[in-house]
Structures are given as C-alpha cells and as structure tokens.
Design a protein around this motif. Structure first.
Motif, PDB file in Angstrom:
ATOM      1  N   MET A   1     -69.408   2.167  31.695  1.00 24.69           N
ATOM      2  CA  MET A   1     -70.077   0.995  32.206  1.00 24.69           C
ATOM      3  C   MET A   1     -69.015   0.014  32.701  1.00 24.69           C
ATOM      4  SD  MET A   1     -72.724  -1.717  30.368  1.00 24.69           S
ATOM      5  CE  MET A   1     -72.059  -1.514  28.771  1.00 24.69           C
ATOM      6  N   ASP A 115     -76.425  -3.750  23.580  1.00 20.21           N
ATOM      7  CA  ASP A 115     -77.379  -2.694  23.226  1.00 20.21           C
ATOM      8  C   ASP A 115     -78.700  -2.877  23.972  1.00 20.21           C
ATOM      9  OD1 ASP A 115     -75.575  -1.480  21.529  1.00 20.21           O
ATOM     10  OD2 ASP A 115     -76.408  -2.381  19.702  1.00 20.21           O
ATOM     11  N   LYS A 118     -78.164  -1.716  27.489  1.00 19.97           N
ATOM     12  CA  LYS A 118     -78.129  -0.253  27.551  1.00 19.97           C
ATOM     13  C   LYS A 118     -79.532   0.335  27.410  1.00 19.97           C
ATOM     14  CE  LYS A 118     -73.395   0.482  25.895  1.00 19.97           C
ATOM     15  NZ  LYS A 118     -72.577   1.039  24.809  1.00 19.97           N
ATOM     16  N   GLN A 121     -81.449   0.002  30.592  1.00 19.56           N
ATOM     17  CA  GLN A 121     -80.971   0.932  31.606  1.00 19.56           C
ATOM     18  C   GLN A 121     -81.475   2.352  31.344  1.00 19.56           C
ATOM     19  OE1 GLN A 121     -79.311  -0.174  34.491  1.00 19.56           O
ATOM     20  NE2 GLN A 121     -80.228  -1.931  33.476  1.00 19.56           N
TER      21      GLN A 121
END
Length: 153
Positions: A1, A115, A118, A121
């Motif tokens: 990332m 988190d 993420k 995503q």
C-alpha cells in the motif's frame, strides 16, 4: 500500500510516518507534503495509475486548508485526517474521510483507522485497480452518452 502524508509540521509528519511504518512495514510513504501549494503541485503531476492508495492529511496547513486542497485538485482518494482540531469532523467526513484522528496520534487509533481503510478496500476495491472495461461498465449509469430507455406507455 502506498500513502502520502500532507502535514506542515515536520516533526508530526516524521512521527506519523514512523507510526505507520511500525504498524505495517509494507506501507510505503510516497511523499511528505508540507503545504497546500506543494500538495496541489504533487497531485496535479501524478499519473492516475501512480496515485497513493491513502492520504494522511492535516486540516490546517501553512498556506491554507486541506479542504481547499481537496477542492483544487478534485481529490477523490480516501483520507485519514490527522489534526489538532475537533471542529471539522463533519466537514471531513464529506470529503472521502476514512477516519478523523486527533493529535497527538494514538498508535491504537491509527492502527484501527488503517484497518478500517483496508477493510473498505477489501469490500469495495478501487476502480483505479480494476480492468478499464469494468470501470466503464461501473460508471455507465452516470455516463450522459449512454442510451436512455424509452418511457413507459
């Protein structure tokens, strides 16, 4: 990332970069930008394929507001706001905000924010990482050139 940090206080920017690296060593800080002008220039010259996945952004910068920056470059990337002011939270969430962290940044809150990013995503991947044909299909209902259906009798 890949991430970008927009922060005018160099010590805060370095600390945030260190906290991010400590949380996940695979996260790459692409740039640390210290002003609206510098950020506008950087984002304006980045090809869409090399934009960061996430932006950490202070609200009050040395030459203006983060919201002015977002408007000037039409920034549509996910943002984790990092600020000393709690009065801009509602405005921040209208600007692609993933989270709103108050300074000094708490490691546990930062971890929870990353988190959360993420997780979003995984459940809804970004169009920029998809096949261009799929992006066209996803954007089709908003495309004014798409064929309109006939009105019912």
């Amino acid at each position: 990332m890949n991430v970008v940090i927009v922060e005018d206080e160099s010590l805060s920017a370095q600390r945030l970069g260190l906290l991010v690296s400590n949380y996940d060593p695979t996260i790459q800080v692409m740039a640390i930008l210290g002003s609206v002008a510098e950020a506008v220039d950087w984002f304006s010259h980045q090809p869409k394929v090399s934009l960061p996945d996430l932006v950490f952004m202070d609200i009050h910068l040395e030459d203006g507001s983060a919201f002015g920056l977002i408007e000037r470059v039409n920034l549509m990337l996910p943002i984790i706001f990092t600020t000393a002011y709690d009065t801009y939270a509602i405005q921040a969430f209208k600007a692609n905000s993933i989270d709103y962290l108050l300074k000094p940044i708490d490691e546990a809150e930062l971890a929870a924010a990353i988190d959360k990013f993420k997780w979003t995503q995984l459940t809804r991947p970004s169009i920029k990482h998809r096949d261009p044909k799929l992006a066209t299909l996803v954007n089709w209902p908003n495309d004014p050139s798409s064929v309109a259906y006939k009105d019912p009798f």
